[in-house]
Design an enzyme around this catalytic site. Structure first.
Site, PDB file in Angstrom:
ATOM      1  N   THR A 266     102.227  27.381  42.386  1.00  0.00           N
ATOM      2  CA  THR A 266     102.356  27.655  43.440  1.00  0.00           C
ATOM      3  C   THR A 266     100.816  26.457  44.276  1.00  0.00           C
ATOM      4  O   THR A 266      99.752  26.106  43.699  1.00  0.00           O
ATOM      5  CB  THR A 266     101.928  29.662  43.530  1.00  0.00           C
ATOM      6  OG1 THR A 266     100.509  29.084  43.009  1.00  0.00           O
ATOM      7  CG2 THR A 266     102.721  30.675  42.606  1.00  0.00           C
ATOM      8  N   ASP A 267     100.682  26.430  45.658  1.00  0.00           N
ATOM      9  CA  ASP A 267      99.578  26.501  46.239  1.00  0.00           C
ATOM     10  C   ASP A 267      98.746  28.119  46.165  1.00  0.00           C
ATOM     11  O   ASP A 267      99.356  28.948  45.550  1.00  0.00           O
ATOM     12  CB  ASP A 267     100.141  26.264  47.547  1.00  0.00           C
ATOM     13  CG  ASP A 267      98.584  25.220  48.141  1.00  0.00           C
ATOM     14  OD1 ASP A 267      97.933  25.000  47.454  1.00  0.00           O
ATOM     15  OD2 ASP A 267      99.403  24.621  48.967  1.00  0.00           O
ATOM     16  N   TRP A 268      97.737  27.697  46.125  1.00  0.00           N
ATOM     17  CA  TRP A 268      96.192  28.576  46.245  1.00  0.00           C
ATOM     18  C   TRP A 268      96.875  29.975  46.946  1.00  0.00           C
ATOM     19  O   TRP A 268      97.097  29.885  48.445  1.00  0.00           O
ATOM     20  CB  TRP A 268      95.354  27.536  46.849  1.00  0.00           C
ATOM     21  CG  TRP A 268      93.733  28.578  46.834  1.00  0.00           C
ATOM     22  CD1 TRP A 268      93.936  29.635  47.460  1.00  0.00           C
ATOM     23  CD2 TRP A 268      92.769  29.050  46.083  1.00  0.00           C
ATOM     24  NE1 TRP A 268      92.643  30.435  47.660  1.00  0.00           N
ATOM     25  CE2 TRP A 268      92.195  29.600  46.299  1.00  0.00           C
ATOM     26  CE3 TRP A 268      92.287  27.670  45.376  1.00  0.00           C
ATOM     27  CZ2 TRP A 268      90.994  29.931  45.643  1.00  0.00           C
ATOM     28  CZ3 TRP A 268      90.913  27.447  44.808  1.00  0.00           C
ATOM     29  CH2 TRP A 268      90.923  29.122  44.893  1.00  0.00           C
ATOM     30  N   ASN A 269      96.983  31.175  46.280  1.00  0.00           N
ATOM     31  CA  ASN A 269      97.560  32.444  46.736  1.00  0.00           C
ATOM     32  C   ASN A 269      99.113  32.384  47.507  1.00  0.00           C
ATOM     33  O   ASN A 269      98.888  32.875  48.737  1.00  0.00           O
ATOM     34  CB  ASN A 269      96.284  33.273  46.933  1.00  0.00           C
ATOM     35  CG  ASN A 269      96.623  34.672  47.724  1.00  0.00           C
ATOM     36  OD1 ASN A 269      97.274  34.875  47.028  1.00  0.00           O
ATOM     37  ND2 ASN A 269      96.554  34.519  48.808  1.00  0.00           N
TER      38      ASN A 269
END
Length: 730
Positions: A266-269
């Protein structure tokens, strides 16, 4: 491109069946908690050692201290039950210590070889500090310069995006992932992130499946085929479904249709942000949706580590899904050789950071990335000037010229234009403004007086690094602060004025062109930007860069891109502008075509545009066979002549139009380019070979086919030039 893809895809650290056996053996020994730990990526360094010892972190990011990394790696390898090493990652976007031009600037080179070399330099330097996984290249098609992240990609064109993306993957990963200098690439952001409405970061996107397939997928598919080891989901949603929870994207397309077997992060969060989207109820729900959609590793939402075991117990996630994810993670770690060599030589970075050959490559890339937009009366190069005024807030700004996402570059090693020009000229230095947003004009009189004493003035303007990149969208693309006023003030001295723009995006610089004789546009050029620009200004190098994005007259034109579809009333060149409208005009439709009353139809500069100190003459293209079968190859040749006084490189560009399709087709599409270097007076016959299969698109029945019919072809120095020739596909 096919050769590069085949070469990369064939690389293997050892027979794949051997790695599969090792992965399966290790997976069979793991508890569910240990499996979920591998799916957890956290930001930090040595303080994560306790978490690593418990087997609850599979990867870390944002630590570049080898001693700290060795400490957390030792905890994972020597204290956890199974001794699985941690994968160390970092945003190495356009260099690690030696900073190359921002990716948009690299795209302006139209030179995949120098881009590959830059990625290789980044990999060598980053791996010496322990980084074995980078979150690059960014493959988001970006057609709106208001979006700050245009800086991180290759611009508006799918073909150029493919070439730059494959080059970066090859450079990062090398010929063998287990080589200690190889770094796993991460193709991002999947998908459509660059189409954020209004150019506002993290905003909604509205993209049809056909547009995804024709425009936004190609670079991801090509780099996946090239062997890219990992892929990152995007923040945006597609048709109401966030990427991180989108099974159609991550399973149906990526896994089933493309057959890609790498690892998804995933991207950050971005998992947690599905709550804000209104797609998930809470963090537990995001974990369920992301894992079931096909995500392998969670970056910084903490949702997987907190809830996946519970979700498995409730039957909402099958352990088969967990095994799938962990198998992809372990396979990458085996391919990188982390089990055999988990630790870092803490003295290695001192031997490779800023190596002379790295600096030379960065300088060459910066030279090739600079675009000459204007050169009245051939003011450039300043080969006869002795004394020059150097002014402007970007002339001596070592931190700013590195650009966005240059976490590990050190400004002490950056060579600025001021420093480099002092080696070439007697320099009068008057900054005029302290930084790009500075509005204080109190020193302008000193600048004007200094210009009067000089043979010529060079004004360095643009953007600070913080003004582009993630979360840095703008609605006004004019030069910030009093920079335009500074250029105008210098012009009052009556001396030749050269403006150099260093920025992270295309700015609206039409008003500034009126106040200068020449303009060089240099997307943030990195560590060696100063010497590169000095060589160009002096004439030791000749500009060859071309625009990877359309330059607008006004931000209100955005999004504007050359490869658009025509509407029912395309602009025919007849424009009624505001000043042409009589008082009390009748309620007519004026020009009755698609354009703006205030800024007209065309851009300031088209995609692919860029001048040279020399000049080039294009002969009319000749097609070997103007009627082709769909399994044939288009062979088209033309004569290119250097009609100027300098040896120079021209980027010849091949464009094609499918005149009638089952769905509306773009007015032009880039299908090839070549960098051609010629001596003064030299001519060369240049040939392009284009498989007819490259004319395929997703048609009205959502089939990827070449439709027979009439086509048009151009070869020129930019997307708006050239004499068309026609051919037929039977």
């Amino acid at each position: 491109m096919a050769g590069a893809i085949a070469a990369l895809a064939s690389c293997a650290t050892e027979p794949q069946s051997d790695i599969d056996k090792k992965v399966d053996d290790l997976l069979s020994q793991m508890t569910l908690r240990e499996k979920v730990g591998q799916m957890n990526q956290l930001s930090g360094g040595a303080w994560l050692a306790e978490t690593a010892a418990k087997g609850e972190v599979g990867s870390i990011l944002n630590c570049v201290d080898p001693a700290e990394l060795n400490a957390v790696q030792k905890a994972a390898v020597e204290e956890s039950r199974l001794g699985i090493p941690i994968l160390i990652s970092r945003d190495v976007i356009h260099g690690f210590r030696t900073i190359f031009p921002i990716p948009l600037g690299q795209a302006a080179t139209f030179d995949p070889a120098i881009v590959e070399k830059g990625a290789r330099v980044a990999a060598v330097e980053a791996t010496a500090s322990g980084i074995r996984w980078t979150f690059s290249p960014m493959l988001d098609i970006a057609r709106d310069p208001r979006w700050g992240r245009v800086a991180e990609g290759a611009g508006e064109d799918p073909y150029l995006d493919v070439q730059m993306g494959v080059a970066m993957v090859k450079g990062y990963q090398g010929d063998d992932l287990s080589d200690p200098t190889s770094m796993a690439a991460c193709i991002k952001h999947f998908v459509g992130y660059g189409a954020a409405e209004g150019g506002r970061d993290y905003n909604s996107t509205m993209i049809s499946e056909r547009s995804l397939r024709n425009t936004y997928f190609p670079a991801f598919k090509a780099t996946a085929e090239a062997g890219a080891a990992t892929l990152m989901t995007s923040f945006n949603e597609i048709d109401g479904i966030p990427s991180t929870g989108n099974k159609w994207l991550l399973k149906n397309i990526l896994r089933d249709e493309w057959g890609w077997d790498g690892m998804v992060v995933t991207d950050w969060n971005s998992a947690g942000e599905m709550i804000a989207h209104g797609f998930s109820r809470d963090l537990k729900h995001t974990a369920e949706q992301a894992v079931n959609a096909g995500v392998d590793m969670d970056m910084m939402s903490y949702g997987f580590i907190q809830y996946v075991e519970e979700l498995v117990a409730e039957g909402k996630i099958s352990e088969k899904e967990i095994d799938r994810a962990v198998r992809n993670i372990l396979k990458l770690k085996f391919e990188l050789g982390l089990f055999e060599n988990p630790y870092i030589d803490e003295s290695a970075s001192a031997k490779v950071d800023y190596a002379p050959k790295h600096l030379e490559a960065a300088k060459q890339c910066a030279i090739e990335s600079a675009i000459l937009l204007q050169n009245k009366r051939n003011v450039l190069p300043l080969d006869k000037a002795r004394t020059i005024l150097v002014t402007g807030p970007l002339a001596d700004a070592p931190y700013e010229q590195m650009g966005t996402w240059a976490f590990d570059g050190q400004k002490e090693h950056t060579v600025t234009p001021l420093a480099a020009l002092r080696e070439e000229y007697d320099v009068i230095w008057e900054p005029g403004l302290k930084y790009s947003r500075d509005k204080d004009t109190k020193d302008f009189a000193k600048v004007r007086n200094a210009a009067a004493r000089a043979d010529a003035a060079v004004v360095f303007v643009g953007e600070e690094a913080i003004l582009s990149g993630e979360a840095h969208s703008l609605s006004n693309l004019n030069l910030q602060g009093a920079q335009s006023e500074l250029i105008a003030e210098v012009a009052k001295a009556g001396k030749p004025v050269v403006v150099v723009v260093m920025a992270g995006r295309p700015l609206t610089i039409e008003r500034d062109l009126a106040n200068c004789d020449a303009m060089l546009y240099s997307f943030h050029p990195g560590t060696m930007g100063g010497p590169a620009l000095a060589d160009l200004i002096k004439g030791k190098a000749v500009p060859s860069g071309k625009l990877p994005m359309t330059f607008l007259r006004d931000a209100g034109q955005a999004p504007f891109y050359y490869n658009h579809n025509n509407g029912g009333r395309p602009c025919n060149g007849t424009e009624t502008l505001l000043e042409d409208i009589p008082i009390a005009a009748g309620q007519t439709s004026l020009g009755c075509t698609s354009y703006y009353l205030d800024s007209g139809y065309g851009p300031l500069f088209p995609f692919g545009y860029g001048l040279s100190y020399s000049s080039f003459e294009y002969g009319r293209p000749v097609i070997e066979n103007a009627e082709l079968e769909r399994d044939g190859t288009i062979r088209v040749s033309f004569d290119l002549k250097n009609t100027g006084r300098y040896e120079a490189t021209e980027v010849a560009q091949l464009y094609v139009q499918d005149k009638v399709g089952s769905v509306v087709r773009p007015v032009k599409e880039l299908k090839g380019f070549q960098r051609v270097t010629l001596a003064p007076g030299e001519s060369k016959t240049v040939t392009f070979e284009l498989p007819v299969s490259d004319l395929a698109f997703w048609n009205i029945d959502m089939e990827y086919v070449v439709e027979p019919g009439d086509f048009r072809l151009w070869i020129a120095g930019d997307s708006a030039s050239g004499e068309p020739v026609d051919f037929i596909v039977k």
